[in-house]
Design an enzyme around this catalytic site. Structure first.
Site, mmCIF file in Angstrom:
data_model
loop_
_atom_site.group_PDB
_atom_site.id
_atom_site.type_symbol
_atom_site.label_atom_id
_atom_site.label_comp_id
_atom_site.label_asym_id
_atom_site.label_seq_id
_atom_site.Cartn_x
_atom_site.Cartn_y
_atom_site.Cartn_z
ATOM 1 N N SER A 299 104.890 74.795 -87.302
ATOM 2 C CA SER A 299 104.292 75.999 -87.881
ATOM 3 C C SER A 299 104.200 75.792 -89.397
ATOM 4 O O SER A 299 104.975 74.999 -89.956
ATOM 5 C CB SER A 299 105.197 77.202 -87.601
ATOM 6 O OG SER A 299 104.841 78.300 -88.404
ATOM 7 N N TYR B 260 113.773 80.690 -87.363
ATOM 8 C CA TYR B 260 112.463 80.223 -86.882
ATOM 9 C C TYR B 260 111.934 79.115 -87.785
ATOM 10 O O TYR B 260 111.533 78.045 -87.328
ATOM 11 C CB TYR B 260 111.480 81.404 -86.854
ATOM 12 C CG TYR B 260 110.067 81.014 -86.440
ATOM 13 C CD1 TYR B 260 109.778 80.687 -85.125
ATOM 14 C CD2 TYR B 260 109.034 80.975 -87.384
ATOM 15 C CE1 TYR B 260 108.484 80.328 -84.741
ATOM 16 C CE2 TYR B 260 107.749 80.623 -87.007
ATOM 17 C CZ TYR B 260 107.476 80.296 -85.689
ATOM 18 O OH TYR B 260 106.199 79.934 -85.327
HETATM 19 N N1 LIG Z 1 100.563 82.593 -83.327
HETATM 20 C C1 LIG Z 1 100.779 82.115 -84.535
HETATM 21 O O1 LIG Z 1 100.346 82.691 -85.547
HETATM 22 C C2 LIG Z 1 101.553 80.823 -84.699
HETATM 23 C C3 LIG Z 1 101.625 80.271 -85.991
HETATM 24 C C4 LIG Z 1 102.338 79.096 -86.169
HETATM 25 C C5 LIG Z 1 102.925 78.478 -85.085
HETATM 26 N N2 LIG Z 1 102.836 79.031 -83.838
HETATM 27 C C6 LIG Z 1 103.513 78.333 -82.734
HETATM 28 O O2 LIG Z 1 102.599 78.145 -81.670
HETATM 29 C C7 LIG Z 1 103.289 78.207 -80.421
HETATM 30 C C8 LIG Z 1 102.600 79.197 -79.504
HETATM 31 O O3 LIG Z 1 102.648 80.483 -80.107
HETATM 32 P P1 LIG Z 1 101.784 81.714 -79.579
HETATM 33 O O4 LIG Z 1 101.524 82.566 -80.752
HETATM 34 O O5 LIG Z 1 100.651 81.243 -78.759
HETATM 35 O O6 LIG Z 1 102.872 82.447 -78.653
HETATM 36 P P2 LIG Z 1 102.656 83.573 -77.523
HETATM 37 O O7 LIG Z 1 101.313 84.174 -77.620
HETATM 38 O O8 LIG Z 1 103.854 84.439 -77.628
HETATM 39 O O9 LIG Z 1 102.728 82.714 -76.170
HETATM 40 C C9 LIG Z 1 103.912 82.077 -75.836
HETATM 41 C C10 LIG Z 1 103.805 81.385 -74.485
HETATM 42 O O10 LIG Z 1 105.078 80.826 -74.208
HETATM 43 C C11 LIG Z 1 105.601 81.366 -73.012
HETATM 44 N N3 LIG Z 1 107.032 81.595 -73.139
HETATM 45 C C12 LIG Z 1 107.663 82.398 -74.029
HETATM 46 N N4 LIG Z 1 108.985 82.332 -73.848
HETATM 47 C C13 LIG Z 1 109.196 81.473 -72.811
HETATM 48 C C14 LIG Z 1 110.346 81.003 -72.163
HETATM 49 N N5 LIG Z 1 111.570 81.418 -72.487
HETATM 50 N N6 LIG Z 1 110.201 80.121 -71.154
HETATM 51 C C15 LIG Z 1 108.978 79.707 -70.769
HETATM 52 N N7 LIG Z 1 107.845 80.122 -71.354
HETATM 53 C C16 LIG Z 1 107.949 81.006 -72.366
HETATM 54 C C17 LIG Z 1 104.857 82.658 -72.806
HETATM 55 O O11 LIG Z 1 104.850 82.914 -71.429
HETATM 56 P P3 LIG Z 1 105.351 84.288 -70.785
HETATM 57 O O12 LIG Z 1 104.100 84.915 -70.388
HETATM 58 O O13 LIG Z 1 106.211 83.876 -69.665
HETATM 59 O O14 LIG Z 1 106.071 85.067 -71.853
HETATM 60 C C18 LIG Z 1 103.476 82.304 -73.350
HETATM 61 O O15 LIG Z 1 102.741 81.609 -72.391
HETATM 62 C C19 LIG Z 1 104.731 78.556 -80.749
HETATM 63 O O16 LIG Z 1 105.518 77.404 -80.758
HETATM 64 C C20 LIG Z 1 104.649 79.144 -82.142
HETATM 65 O O17 LIG Z 1 105.846 78.980 -82.857
HETATM 66 C C21 LIG Z 1 102.172 80.192 -83.630
#
Ligand SMILES: NC(=O)c1ccc[n+]([C@@H]2O[C@H](COP(=O)([O-])OP(=O)(O)OC[C@H]3O[C@@H](n4cnc5c(N)ncnc54)[C@H](OP(=O)(O)O)[C@@H]3O)[C@@H](O)[C@H]2O)c1
Length: 319
Positions: A195, A208
């Site tokens: 990130s 985080y």
């Molecule tokens: N969004 C941003 O702005 C951003 C920015 C920088 C980095 N990132 C990184 O990008 C990655 C994805 O982020 P996102 O924003 O797409 O997240 P998100 O929308 O919250 O999606 C997370 C995914 O992970 C699954 N998940 C969550 N907890 C879990 C667990 N304990 N076991 C198995 N599966 C689990 C969720 O499935 P369920 O449906 O089962 O909950 C969902 O499919 C992360 O590593 C995050 O740190 C995101």
């Protein structure tokens, strides 16, 4: 007759001229190199590298039912990869798998696993056995529900375990499972979601931010170890993307949809070992990482965190 100071000036004039000229040439060459590599990455891209023919038939995506992970699964499916989707809830996995099979006609496999536990890896290993895995996307991750001081984080004890198991252990363990067969075939790509919060310390999101810095260092070290064996390891450092985690609902130029972000990011694979993945984010990364003095940046991030925290606590009180 020259005075002493004039004589000194005269003596250093020519060396200073050449030093200045050399510095100007060096800076111009660096600027030109940056410009050309920027054009190579952001205009030409490396889109065709990420294909089953180049890397292997299967792609594995953790956290594949929502947000960025779902967008990776879909884009890789569109490119013809068979996909293993790994997430917590089987219902969601089934929905995504069904949608992908009918949309792209690709084979899918689902594995339901909760990455907050550490006893899931033997069944994941079993589920992946025998598959030719060309791409692993270590995407699963969690963040804070709101910015908070370390000692005031609700349920701090279990929060620490979950954050470390999901954000850090999953990346190491999934790599342990998948990398050996990539090394054997001398090809494969491991894409690790760090990130922008891992580029520098982000106060009030400290655990985080530190977990994402781990992912960045892990990826950089691993890339050095396995580059010569034909393996690509990439550290991906997005700023805000419109997802459930970021709580951002409306896409703008600097806050893209996951689909737009992933389409841009996959163009950088094989060109950048560390990437912000998307041109506006790369510009933000350059400004915050190179132009801001780090003390100023940290104070600025602290003040943003404090105001987001105050807003959250106010809402909680009134709502
Ligand atoms: N969004 C941003 O702005 C951003 C920015 C920088 C980095 N990132 C990184 O990008 C990655 C994805 O982020 P996102 O924003 O797409 O997240 P998100 O929308 O919250 O999606 C997370 C995914 O992970 C699954 N998940 C969550 N907890 C879990 C667990 N304990 N076991 C198995 N599966 C689990 C969720 O499935 P369920 O449906 O089962 O909950 C969902 O499919 C992360 O590593 C995050 O740190 C995101």
């Amino acid at each position: 007759m020259l005075s002493g100071a004039d004589a000194v000036l005269k003596a250093v004039e020519a060396p200073l001229f050449w030093l200045g000229a050399a510095a100007a040439v060096w800076l111009s060459v660096c600027a030109l190199y940056r410009l050309l590599s920027g054009l190579r990455v952001w205009i030409l891209g490396n889109g065709r590298l990420v294909s089953p023919a180049a890397l292997g038939q299967w792609a594995v995506v953790t956290g594949a039912t929502d947000g960025i992970g779902k967008a990776y699964a879909e884009e890789l499916g569109r490119r013809g990869f068979s996909i293993v989707l790994i997430s917590r809830s089987q219902d969601k996995l089934d929905d995504v798998a069904k949608a992908m099979e009918s949309k792209y006609g690709v084979q899918t496999k689902t594995i339901s696993a909760d990455f907050s536990s550490v006893d899931i890896y033997s069944s994941i290993e079993e589920g992946l056995r025998g598959l030719e895995i060309g791409v692993l996307v270590n995407n699963v991750g969690i963040s804070y529900s709101y910015p908070e001081f370390f000692l005031s984080i609700p349920n701090l004890n279990s929060f620490i375990d979950s954050m470390i198991n999901i954000n850090i252990t999953s990346v190491c363990q999934m790599t342990r499972i998948v990398l050996p067969q990539m090394v054997e075939r001398k090809k494969g790509a491991i894409l690790n979601l760090s990130s922008a919060s891992g580029m520098y310390p982000v106060p009030l999101l400290t655990v985080y931010s530190a977990s994402k810095a781990f992912v960045d260092f892990f990826s950089q070290g691993l890339q050095m170890e396995y580059k010569s064996k034909g393996i690509i390891v990439q550290s991906i450092m997005p700023f805000y993307v419109v997802t459930k985690m970021s709580k951002i609902r409306r896409a703008t130029l600097d806050k893209p949809t996951p689909e737009r972000y992933v389409a841009a990011e996959l163009n950088t694979v094989g060109l950048q070992a560390r990437t912000n993945g998307y041109l506006p984010h790369a510009i933000m990364g350059w400004v915050t990482g190179s132009l801001f003095p780090s003390g100023v940046l940290r104070s600025y991030l602290m003040s943003i965190g404090l105001s987001q925290r105050a807003r959250h606590l106010r809402k909680q009180k009134t709502g």
